[in-house]
Design an enzyme around this catalytic site. Sequence first.
Site, short mmCIF file in Angstrom:
data_model
loop_
_atom_site.label_atom_id
_atom_site.label_comp_id
_atom_site.label_asym_id
_atom_site.label_seq_id
_atom_site.Cartn_x
_atom_site.Cartn_y
_atom_site.Cartn_z
N HIS A 197 10.97 5.35 16.38
CA HIS A 197 8.82 5.17 15.16
C HIS A 197 8.55 4.31 16.29
O HIS A 197 8.17 3.34 15.32
CB HIS A 197 9.94 4.74 14.00
CG HIS A 197 8.93 4.85 13.04
ND1 HIS A 197 7.39 6.13 12.97
CD2 HIS A 197 7.76 4.06 12.44
CE1 HIS A 197 6.87 5.84 12.76
NE2 HIS A 197 6.62 4.37 12.18
N ASP A 206 5.87 11.90 11.67
CA ASP A 206 5.74 11.70 12.90
C ASP A 206 5.78 13.21 13.38
O ASP A 206 4.84 14.11 13.99
CB ASP A 206 6.43 10.71 13.79
CG ASP A 206 6.51 10.15 13.49
OD1 ASP A 206 5.45 9.11 13.63
OD2 ASP A 206 7.58 8.95 13.19
N SER A 258 -1.77 3.82 7.59
CA SER A 258 -1.57 5.37 6.68
C SER A 258 -0.70 4.76 5.96
O SER A 258 -0.01 3.81 5.97
CB SER A 258 -1.11 6.56 7.64
OG SER A 258 0.11 5.30 8.84
N ASP A 297 9.88 -6.70 -5.21
CA ASP A 297 8.71 -7.16 -4.12
C ASP A 297 9.13 -8.54 -3.94
O ASP A 297 10.14 -8.85 -4.61
CB ASP A 297 7.85 -7.07 -4.62
CG ASP A 297 6.59 -6.85 -3.02
OD1 ASP A 297 6.60 -7.95 -2.40
OD2 ASP A 297 6.04 -5.65 -3.11
N GLN A 309 0.62 -1.07 0.34
CA GLN A 309 0.17 -0.17 -0.16
C GLN A 309 1.22 0.98 0.34
O GLN A 309 0.62 2.42 -0.47
CB GLN A 309 -0.91 0.58 1.20
CG GLN A 309 -1.78 -0.74 2.06
CD GLN A 309 -1.84 0.31 2.99
OE1 GLN A 309 -2.81 0.93 2.65
NE2 GLN A 309 -1.56 -0.13 4.25
N ILE A 310 1.41 1.66 0.79
CA ILE A 310 3.06 2.21 0.58
C ILE A 310 3.60 2.67 -0.81
O ILE A 310 3.80 3.56 -1.35
CB ILE A 310 4.10 1.99 2.27
CG1 ILE A 310 3.13 2.29 2.85
CG2 ILE A 310 4.69 3.65 1.96
CD1 ILE A 310 3.46 2.84 4.32
P1 NDP Z 1 2.77 -1.72 3.75
O1 NDP Z 1 2.90 -1.06 2.79
O2 NDP Z 1 1.36 -0.44 4.52
O3 NDP Z 1 3.68 -0.97 5.60
C1 NDP Z 1 4.94 -1.16 4.66
C2 NDP Z 1 6.01 -1.32 5.83
O4 NDP Z 1 6.23 -0.12 6.37
C3 NDP Z 1 4.98 -2.13 6.91
O5 NDP Z 1 6.04 -2.50 7.83
C4 NDP Z 1 4.58 -1.04 7.83
O6 NDP Z 1 4.58 -0.97 9.58
C5 NDP Z 1 5.89 0.41 8.14
N1 NDP Z 1 5.97 1.58 8.54
C6 NDP Z 1 6.53 2.98 9.24
N2 NDP Z 1 5.95 3.11 9.06
C7 NDP Z 1 4.39 3.09 8.81
C8 NDP Z 1 3.21 4.29 9.02
N3 NDP Z 1 3.20 5.35 9.43
N4 NDP Z 1 2.21 4.00 8.16
C9 NDP Z 1 2.25 2.71 7.94
N5 NDP Z 1 3.19 1.63 7.92
C10 NDP Z 1 3.74 1.98 7.99
O7 NDP Z 1 2.44 -2.92 3.71
P2 NDP Z 1 1.82 -3.89 2.63
O8 NDP Z 1 1.94 -5.00 3.01
O9 NDP Z 1 1.23 -3.16 2.13
O10 NDP Z 1 3.38 -3.64 1.70
C11 NDP Z 1 4.76 -4.50 2.34
C12 NDP Z 1 5.31 -5.05 1.10
O11 NDP Z 1 6.26 -5.59 1.49
C13 NDP Z 1 4.55 -5.80 -0.15
O12 NDP Z 1 4.45 -5.91 -1.12
C14 NDP Z 1 4.94 -7.58 0.76
O13 NDP Z 1 4.97 -7.85 -0.75
C15 NDP Z 1 6.70 -7.17 0.93
N6 NDP Z 1 7.25 -7.67 1.39
C16 NDP Z 1 8.44 -7.87 1.59
C17 NDP Z 1 9.44 -8.58 2.27
C18 NDP Z 1 10.63 -8.86 0.99
O14 NDP Z 1 10.84 -7.97 1.12
N7 NDP Z 1 11.37 -9.80 2.18
C19 NDP Z 1 8.73 -9.42 2.99
C20 NDP Z 1 7.54 -9.61 3.49
C21 NDP Z 1 6.58 -8.53 2.94
P3 NDP Z 1 3.69 -1.59 10.11
O15 NDP Z 1 3.73 -2.95 9.58
O16 NDP Z 1 4.08 -1.85 11.67
O17 NDP Z 1 2.42 -1.43 9.88
#
Ligand code: NDP
Length: 331
Positions: free
Chosen positions: A187, A159, A242, A42, A15-16
């Site tokens: 954070h 933040d 977010s 990814d 999502q980010i």
């Molecule tokens: P998001 O895009 O929502 O979040 C990604 C990361 O950013 C999470 O660790 C999240 O932490 C962190 N984060 C830091 N600050 C914030 C904030 N203020 N608000 C929200 N998130 C924040 O997660 P998705 O699950 O949508 O996407 C993650 C992607 O990573 C996927 O596409 C997945 O396939 C990939 N992935 C890659 C891996 C790898 O490289 N080996 C392993 C696992 C997943 P928090 O979880 O605490 O919200």
Amino acid sequence: AKEPVRVLVTGAAGQIGYALVPMIARGVMLGPDQPVILHMLDIPPAAEALNGVKMELIDAAFPLLKGVVATTDVVEACTGVNIAVMVGGFPRKEGMERKDVMSKNVSIYKAQASALEKHAAANCKVLVVANPANTNALILKEFAPSIPEKNITCLTRLDHNRALGQVSERLNVQVSDVKNVIIWGNHSSSQYPDVNHATVKTPSGEKPVRELVKDDAWLNGEFITTVQQRGAAIIKARKLSSALSAASSACDHIRDWVLGTPEGTWVSMGVYSDGSYNVPAGLIYSFPVNCRNGEWTIVQELGIDAFSRKKLDATAAELSEEKALAYSCLS
Ligand code: NDP
């Protein structure tokens, strides 16, 4: 015309990532005259979705976007990148212990550090977003020893921006007239949003936020907890964490780092501690920084009162504990 800058986004199908890549392609991160080539990484289960994002980037016909690499291969993703925004990470799932999440992320950040170390452009700048952001950045630094430690940072700008937003809402002033809040530390909910040096631009000059708010109980209480818990409030409202604000603040972080902060204005960045403000050296800790010529420096000699001191120390203690946990996952 300028040479394109290669920008890596990991976890780009998330999502980010989905909010971030169009901002980068539009010039929000590096400026409206800076061409970019996006490298998106990814994991294999997200490969098809990642390809969909690539198709949308092509369809958006961004004039600044000179190429897109979408891959599940970490070496291909890291090759030649000038900026790396690390958004991918292992999420904490229900029932998982803190140590298990840490262990997953330590192994991800160790592997990605090695790939950046070997294949990124010289002087690559790294921003870690994925949680635990400070500790993931520390692991990345440990396993990419040839990348200067000044080039490895984590995101606390969201933040920082949340704190600016809360002050602006409370005083009913433009957010662009509020400046110099500070996020200290991790954070996480132990972070300390500090307004003691923050000011607001008014018709009669810059005024301290404390003087204008006239409510120390709010500033020392609800203001702090609102900023600390804003992420949870957004999850509750949106049923998703977010994303647009995280993406926007990641752009702010890189833009200010590369292009500089305005005279008299600082921003918050998670950076490698040199012991400033008696924060233990060797942690990635959020400090107030000024940026010039592509380098940050910690703003020095700000007064720290007893209330703040306790909070700076508490968030440092949490980071030391996370560091120990991360190292225990390595052995
Ligand atoms: P998001 O895009 O929502 O979040 C990604 C990361 O950013 C999470 O660790 C999240 O932490 C962190 N984060 C830091 N600050 C914030 C904030 N203020 N608000 C929200 N998130 C924040 O997660 P998705 O699950 O949508 O996407 C993650 C992607 O990573 C996927 O596409 C997945 O396939 C990939 N992935 C890659 C891996 C790898 O490289 N080996 C392993 C696992 C997943 P928090 O979880 O605490 O919200």
